[in-house]
Design an enzyme around this catalytic site. Structure first.
Site, short mmCIF file in Angstrom:
data_model
loop_
_atom_site.label_atom_id
_atom_site.label_comp_id
_atom_site.label_asym_id
_atom_site.label_seq_id
_atom_site.Cartn_x
_atom_site.Cartn_y
_atom_site.Cartn_z
N ARG C 101 0.82 -1.21 0.00
CA ARG C 101 0.00 0.00 0.00
C ARG C 101 0.85 1.26 0.00
O ARG C 101 0.45 2.30 -0.50
CB ARG C 101 -0.92 0.01 1.21
CG ARG C 101 -1.97 -1.07 1.19
CD ARG C 101 -2.65 -1.17 2.53
NE ARG C 101 -3.59 -2.30 2.53
CZ ARG C 101 -4.79 -2.25 3.09
NH1 ARG C 101 -5.19 -1.17 3.69
NH2 ARG C 101 -5.57 -3.30 3.04
N GLU C 172 -10.88 -1.41 -5.49
CA GLU C 172 -11.39 -0.48 -4.49
C GLU C 172 -10.46 0.71 -4.37
O GLU C 172 -9.25 0.56 -4.55
CB GLU C 172 -11.52 -1.19 -3.14
CG GLU C 172 -12.37 -0.42 -2.13
CD GLU C 172 -12.13 -0.82 -0.68
OE1 GLU C 172 -10.98 -1.10 -0.32
OE2 GLU C 172 -13.11 -0.85 0.08
C1 B12 Z 1 -10.74 1.58 12.47
C2 B12 Z 1 -9.84 0.56 11.86
C3 B12 Z 1 -9.24 0.89 10.64
C4 B12 Z 1 -9.40 2.23 9.96
C5 B12 Z 1 -8.34 3.15 10.57
C6 B12 Z 1 -8.61 4.61 10.36
C7 B12 Z 1 -7.44 5.38 10.84
N1 B12 Z 1 -6.64 5.89 9.96
O1 B12 Z 1 -7.22 5.46 12.05
C8 B12 Z 1 -9.12 1.84 8.51
C9 B12 Z 1 -10.42 1.41 7.86
C10 B12 Z 1 -8.51 2.90 7.62
C11 B12 Z 1 -8.23 0.65 8.71
C12 B12 Z 1 -7.30 0.20 7.80
C13 B12 Z 1 -6.57 -0.96 7.94
N2 B12 Z 1 -6.66 -1.86 8.93
CO1 B12 Z 1 -7.65 -1.56 10.51
N3 B12 Z 1 -8.77 -1.58 12.00
C14 B12 Z 1 -9.59 -0.70 12.49
C15 B12 Z 1 -10.28 -1.28 13.73
C16 B12 Z 1 -11.66 -1.76 13.33
C17 B12 Z 1 -10.43 -0.34 14.91
C18 B12 Z 1 -9.16 0.36 15.34
C19 B12 Z 1 -9.54 1.49 16.25
O2 B12 Z 1 -9.61 2.64 15.86
N4 B12 Z 1 -9.89 1.18 17.53
C20 B12 Z 1 -10.28 2.15 18.52
C21 B12 Z 1 -9.06 2.62 19.30
C22 B12 Z 1 -9.49 3.58 20.39
O3 B12 Z 1 -8.49 1.48 19.91
P1 B12 Z 1 -7.04 0.89 19.53
O4 B12 Z 1 -6.65 1.36 18.18
O5 B12 Z 1 -7.04 -0.54 19.80
O6 B12 Z 1 -6.09 1.62 20.59
C23 B12 Z 1 -6.33 1.52 21.97
C24 B12 Z 1 -5.64 0.33 22.65
O7 B12 Z 1 -5.27 -0.70 21.78
C25 B12 Z 1 -4.49 0.91 23.39
N5 B12 Z 1 -3.20 0.99 22.71
C26 B12 Z 1 -2.88 1.17 21.40
N6 B12 Z 1 -1.56 1.29 21.27
C27 B12 Z 1 -1.00 1.21 22.47
C28 B12 Z 1 0.30 1.27 22.90
C29 B12 Z 1 0.59 1.17 24.24
C30 B12 Z 1 1.99 1.24 24.70
C31 B12 Z 1 -0.47 0.98 25.19
C32 B12 Z 1 -0.20 0.85 26.60
C33 B12 Z 1 -1.78 0.89 24.76
C34 B12 Z 1 -2.04 1.01 23.40
O8 B12 Z 1 -4.93 2.20 23.70
C35 B12 Z 1 -5.71 2.73 22.60
C36 B12 Z 1 -6.70 3.71 23.12
O9 B12 Z 1 -7.61 3.11 24.00
C37 B12 Z 1 -9.38 -2.45 14.13
C38 B12 Z 1 -10.03 -3.70 14.77
C39 B12 Z 1 -10.61 -3.46 16.10
N7 B12 Z 1 -9.89 -3.06 17.12
O10 B12 Z 1 -11.79 -3.68 16.23
C40 B12 Z 1 -8.82 -2.84 12.76
C41 B12 Z 1 -7.41 -3.48 12.62
C42 B12 Z 1 -6.46 -2.82 13.61
N8 B12 Z 1 -7.02 -3.17 11.24
C43 B12 Z 1 -6.34 -4.12 10.68
C44 B12 Z 1 -5.84 -4.10 9.35
C45 B12 Z 1 -5.12 -5.34 8.87
C46 B12 Z 1 -5.99 -2.99 8.55
C47 B12 Z 1 -5.51 -2.87 7.13
C48 B12 Z 1 -4.12 -3.41 6.85
C49 B12 Z 1 -6.31 -3.52 6.06
C50 B12 Z 1 -7.65 -3.94 6.23
N9 B12 Z 1 -7.89 -5.06 6.84
O11 B12 Z 1 -8.48 -3.26 5.68
C51 B12 Z 1 -5.56 -1.35 6.95
C52 B12 Z 1 -4.22 -0.81 7.42
C53 B12 Z 1 -3.73 0.33 6.68
C54 B12 Z 1 -2.40 0.73 7.27
N10 B12 Z 1 -1.47 0.97 6.44
O12 B12 Z 1 -2.23 0.79 8.46
C55 B12 Z 1 -6.20 -5.31 11.56
C56 B12 Z 1 -4.82 -5.56 12.11
C57 B12 Z 1 -4.57 -7.04 12.05
C58 B12 Z 1 -3.59 -7.65 12.95
N11 B12 Z 1 -2.88 -6.93 13.78
O13 B12 Z 1 -3.52 -8.87 12.88
C59 B12 Z 1 -7.32 -5.05 12.63
C60 B12 Z 1 -7.01 -5.61 14.02
C61 B12 Z 1 -8.59 -5.67 12.06
C62 B12 Z 1 -8.49 -7.16 11.82
N12 B12 Z 1 -8.85 -7.98 12.79
O14 B12 Z 1 -8.09 -7.58 10.76
N13 B12 Z 1 -8.46 0.06 9.92
#
Ligand code: B12
Ligand code: B12
Lengths: 492, 134, 492, 134
Positions: C101, C172
């Site tokens: 990408r 897409e």
């Molecule tokens: C929204 C989302 C997207 C959006 C992101 C928009 C944007 N630019 O921010 C879009 C649609 C663009 C997207 C794209 C992609 N995504 Co995405 N995405 C998600 C999703 C649904 C939610 C993430 C989110 O915003 N959560 C809400 C926030 C508040 O929570 P969080 O990110 O987890 O962070 C919290 C905690 O984790 C923690 N935390 C995070 N980091 C750290 C670090 C430390 C030190 C600590 C203590 C805590 C901590 O604190 C944060 C705040 O509470 C997740 C799955 C899920 N969680 O349900 C997948 C997910 C992260 N995505 C994934 C993937 C693969 C992608 C894509 C590669 C392709 C795809 N499948 O379409 C692309 C990546 C593009 C790229 N180059 O990065 C995967 C990752 C897979 C893996 N790790 O095995 C996930 C897990 C979905 C899945 N199960 O396949 N995504």
């Protein structure tokens, strides 16, 4: 001749003495009336089924309850706590085993022993009579939420005594709904009498200021039952219960699959039950509704089952049901593990939470569906009252004899079994064969037209094959059973 | 025309599958003797004797099948029905169990054929034709 | 200055030569234009994405498609066939990995080697450029249903060439939707130019009589994006694609959670895209819609995830979407196993089947929601056109600069990031901070009132904390983020 | 006031968690240096040197975390940041894996603390206070 008339306290207590001799656990002194009253008075509000339902309805919350029960008390407690803690159940059941339901307590005793030996439950439920007040109280004390017996027992008099005296504040069943789908040749007169007793028991507790919930079993055979038929049975059982002094009633309905019909059914169930209770003079009954997630054959696939469960929770919440009886992804296979059961609960809970403030919009189609249900219920109810010469108990007996009330696919010989249901094009359950249902031409035409429209679109005749196809349909992943159509660009 | 006895054993009231099995077997030209739900071992045996049936199809849905079917084969042999084919189907044990082990258990109990939950009745039809040589 | 103007064939083919040098797989002779045309002519209808979508829309069927991709070709084929056969996918994706990408093909190469060594995919998708026409054709030949590349690639020119030349009939992306949510400091001018190329490629194939589908990425950041904003982007990208000669476009939308808002969004997305395409002179574009099941943070619990997936399928079908992009019960954890992915598909399929003939009723609330979306889209679209002095490409660049278009939670520095969304009492997504959105007072008041109503019912102020709570809400099992309320009789 | 560097490593664009972490840590009185998404190891190291940070919180959501974080600890030591606390969180590996083994892998790579998917940031806050002695 049995009538819809409140049992006097004397009659009641006279019968009570006999009932207590049906099995040795009946002699437990905690069944002495005063002791039981004391037990029930000590039930905290949070464990009172009737009060929690009241709270749910007043706050527009849709609550969830599983089915579950195993042979041994300690295992049953583990199961209950699991469903409460890992499933988030708002209400707990204790599903009673099939031997107890047929009052075969010594069969149940054997199976308890065998289950102890084999270290797995050989019963499909919890044998509450065999475990007695002793065992049931232990269950009650182990959980934090209200408990209800769920069964299918034509004669549940001893069972009802035991569970209430153990602090369980709800009892499912009714003289029709626990006969026609659950028995073969027990007369309605008998079951109506047995259930007058169970209702009176709750009524007498009510006289002591103790609120206990009663729940007629809504879905009946769970197999393509048209809403107006199950509604009529539910309303009649509510009336019979109210006559015996029951003040807190939950009427039930099994999900059909067409969302509009389901919502129409839930809304009319609440409205009509309230309406007819008042009409017949029972003013102060608090009515709630329960939706049973799809009660017919489930898909073998667990993912599909989870989707079906979620759809059930969706219509329940959008339709404003007070409670949902949940299913599990194991449904098509057998009694679920506690883990599978909790999965069904958690899926349902997510939906009830997300949709908490959402309701289904009302349009012309919904209104028409509701009007039709109302009209049909009215017809059935008045015809029943009519053949009973103004008495619902006699009416029910005669109505079933004559096929005025008729439930599809029921095992009971008291039921004519002449009507046949089938789905229309949109999956609404309609009637294909009316048997002796006293419907007027307008109603009949409505059903006929709907089925003909479907037949036409499927290029076949309206026939029993449709019914059969529809019985299978959901378990095969469709709503309307039509397995011939080939779709050129849509093999998957 | 082959005669088969069908019914639902024990304290089991699941009537839907039973009604459908009756319908399908009749359509397919069998002489179907349906003793319905809540049928005891004696009911099955008596019906088979009275109608000189070639096969007995036991349904059990509610989970107590294992208990309800205990010694059915032995009792049939005793009643002179050792030659009659004996099938069982439905949800014949409590819970979701590995079907292979369930099948083994019931085969040991003398059943000729054992069917998993939700078996399409057409499958049994083929077996029936094979076993009865139709 | 880049304008919304069709690239000439000469310009196109000139760029094409350069693009093919970006990575060694670009030199594959099957990328020669005539060869690619021949390949595409030989794609059977059943594997043509555009034609199957047409069939679905004309027959009112809602079809399903997962996301999926792994590092190695053979593993990827196993995955695709599994989703097709065990999942019942109507369309297959190939989700492209994140190195590709960002055009980091040598990073991808390393990861492919490492994946071969470790025998597990170390990439989060399928590196189509590295595998080239060779690998992509192998994938195409192994499956029975149409294939699409799904990615998030600002510059997808080489990728697009390779996939189409391999028989993949859908792509897409878009100059806005694959920039703002997917990049940090790539200019919109660049991505719009790159995507003009990808669109023109499809347009040139169209000139050869080959129908290929294009799908702007609807959900953007997937995080509380108000429908009018994602609609505006989708419509603009549809217009940009149409200008380059694309004839088959799927506009997308990410499930919000309030069913009425979701249905309103789906209905208006279809209607408005068709309306504005025609208005701006693109007459013969076939438009379909896709609903993305909830794109924000998922619940950790698999049962709850299945319920959320089912609810997504429910709104998609009731709202008449042509396609659903499904999620899996592993969503919150990581890239799903093929089994988990297929579970999401099968659950979705059950719902699309059961609800096939059912649509959401229209009432005043739905109509009002649709009107508001229409009004907002119109405002945004015209303001964009206005700052672009009549040109949508320049309009988009300036609109983002000035915050006339603004997407919540986007990583791109091209995006102001001044607007803040939050849910109202019923879970509708509303706008709390408007930044520079050119909305009039009526619209602003509508949003404000809705949020104030919620704030009041939760006994707190409208604030950023609401937005944060709402970001977390669904992953914590609620729609409207309010985690303080205690419910006396409802601990479970 | 403690200074912490936060950011999302590699080709990862997941911005939502990052924005929320920034907000929460600021509210809790930290000096937060947010280098945002698509940040390289060098970006983290430079930010930590420039701001004299006591901790680096790496987010990785998209699955390539294991590759992107390779030798980060070593590179930090080389840059004289051996004393700086190093945390990682998000969806740091591809797919649903047993978290214990993931944690072990990252601890071996030199991370002080490793968080599973969806970790509530409040939990990390407590750890941070403990580790930095606040
Ligand atoms: C929204 C989302 C997207 C959006 C992101 C928009 C944007 N630019 O921010 C879009 C649609 C663009 C997207 C794209 C992609 N995504 Co995405 N995405 C998600 C999703 C649904 C939610 C993430 C989110 O915003 N959560 C809400 C926030 C508040 O929570 P969080 O990110 O987890 O962070 C919290 C905690 O984790 C923690 N935390 C995070 N980091 C750290 C670090 C430390 C030190 C600590 C203590 C805590 C901590 O604190 C944060 C705040 O509470 C997740 C799955 C899920 N969680 O349900 C997948 C997910 C992260 N995505 C994934 C993937 C693969 C992608 C894509 C590669 C392709 C795809 N499948 O379409 C692309 C990546 C593009 C790229 N180059 O990065 C995967 C990752 C897979 C893996 N790790 O095995 C996930 C897990 C979905 C899945 N199960 O396949 N995504
Ligand atoms: C509808 C239903 C009911 C209705 C039955 C109405 C009636 N009187 O018929 C009601 C609500 C009353 C009911 C009650 C109970 N039920 Co029930 N019920 C079902 C349900 C949902 C569908 C059954 C059905 O009608 N299927 C449609 C027909 C067409 O299919 P079928 O019955 O499977 O039969 C077909 C095939 O199996 C096959 N077949 C059947 N027998 C045979 C025999 C042979 C030889 C062959 C070849 C083939 C064959 O051919 C048939 C026709 O295609 C099933 C679960 C499911 N399958 O989804 C549970 C289920 C059978 N019930 C169950 C139970 C436990 C009960 C109750 C004890 C309590 C309860 N949980 O509420 C009571 C039992 C009361 C009693 N004494 O029997 C369990 C049994 C558990 C187990 N075996 O481990 C099941 C599996 C649900 C579950 N997972 O817990 N039930």
């Amino acid at each position: 001749m049995l009538k819809n008339k409140k049992l006097s306290r004397e009659e009641f207590f006279e019968i009570r003495e006999k009932i207590r001799t049906h099995w040795h656990t009946g002699s437990d002194e905690r069944l002495d009336f005063d002791k039981a009253v004391e037990t029930l008075r000590n039930v905290p509000d949070s464990k009172n089924f009737a009060k929690k339902l009241r709270y749910a309805k007043e706050n527009g919350i849709t609550m969830i309850q599983p089915r579950a029960g195993v042979a041994l008390v300690d295992e049953h407690i583990i199961l209950m706590k699991f469903l409460q803690n890992q499933g988030g159940a708002d209400f707990l059941p204790s599903t009673i085993d099939s031997y107890t339901r047929q009052n075969r307590y010594s069969n149940a005793e054997d199976a308890i022993k065998e289950s102890e030996k084999q270290k797995r439950s050989l019963l499909n439920g919890f044998p509450a009579v065999n475990h007695g007040v002793e065992g049931c109280t232990k269950v009650f004390e182990s959980v934090k939420v209200p408990l209800q017996a769920r069964h299918g027992t034509p004669d549940a008099r001893l069972l009802s005594e035991i569970i209430h005296a153990s602090g369980w504040t709800s009892n499912e069943g009714g003289g029709i709904s626990y006969n026609i789908p659950y028995a073969k040749n027990i007369s309605l007169e008998d079951t109506l009498r047995y259930w007058q007793y169970c209702d009176r028991l709750v009524g007498i507790y009510a006289e002591e200021g103790i609120e206990i919930n009663r729940e007629p079993f809504g879905p009946l055979t769970g197999t393509l039952v048209p809403p107006s038929i199950s509604h009529t049975v539910a309303i009649i059982e509510a009336i019979l219960a109210a006559e015996q002094g029951v003040k807190n009633i939950t009427v039930g309905y099994g999900q059909c699959g067409n969302i509009t019909q389901d919502v129409a059914a839930l809304q009319t169930l609440d409205a009509l039950t309230n309406y007819y209770l008042k009409l017949f003079g029972y003013e102060d009954v608090f009515v709630t509704t329960v939706l049973h997630q799809w009660m017919g054959g489930f898909p073998a696939d667990e993912a599909k089952s989870m989707a079906l469960i979620s759809l059930g929770a969706t219509v329940a919440t959008l339709g404003g049901a007070t409670k949902i009886i949940t299913k599990s992804p194991h449904e098509s296979q057998g009694v679920p593990t506690k883990e599978a059961n909790a999965e069904g609960l958690r899926a349902s809970k997510l939906i009830t939470n997300l949709l908490a403030t959402q309701r289904y919009p009302s349009d012309k189609v919904l209104k028409a569906e509701k009007e039709m249900i109302e009209k049909e219920v009215k017809t059935l109810l008045y015809a029943t009252l009519n053949v009973g010469k103004g008495d619902f108990v006699q009416g029910v007996i005669k109505a079933f004899e004559q096929g005025i009330l008729d439930i599809p696919f029921a095992p009971s010989e008291m039921n004519k079994g002449h009507i046949l249901p089938a789905r229309d094009k949109r999956g609404n359950i309609r009637i294909l064969e009316f048997g002796n249902l006293p419907f007027d031409d307008e109603i009949k035409k409505f059903h006929k037209n709907a089925l003909e429209e479907r037949a036409k679109s499927e290029n076949r005749d309206v026939s029993f094959q449709m019914t059969i196809d529809d019985v299978y349909a959901i378990s095969r992943g469709k709503l309307v059973g039509n397995f011939s159509k080939k779709e050129p660009l849509n093999e998957n | 025309m082959h005669t088969v006895v069908i019914g639902v054993i024990g304290a089991d009231v699941h009537a839907v599958g039973n009604k459908i099995i009756e319908h399908v077997l009749k359509e397919e030209g069998f002489n179907v003797v349906n003793i319905g739900v809540l049928s005891s071992q004696e009911d099955f045996i008596n019906a088979a004797i009275e109608t000189d049936a070639q096969a007995v199809l036991v349904s059990s849905l509610y989970g107590h099948g294992e208990m309800d079917c205990k010694f059915l084969k032995e009792n049939m042999i005793e009643a002179g029905l050792g030659h009659v084919k004996l099938y069982v189907g439905g949800n014949i044990v409590v819970g979701k169990q590995d079907f292979k082990s369930v099948e083994d258990r019931f085969k040991k109990m003398g059943f000729d054929r054992v069917y998993p939950p939700g078996t399409n009745i057409e499958i049994a039809l083929n077996d029936l034709r094979e076993d009865l040589g139709a």
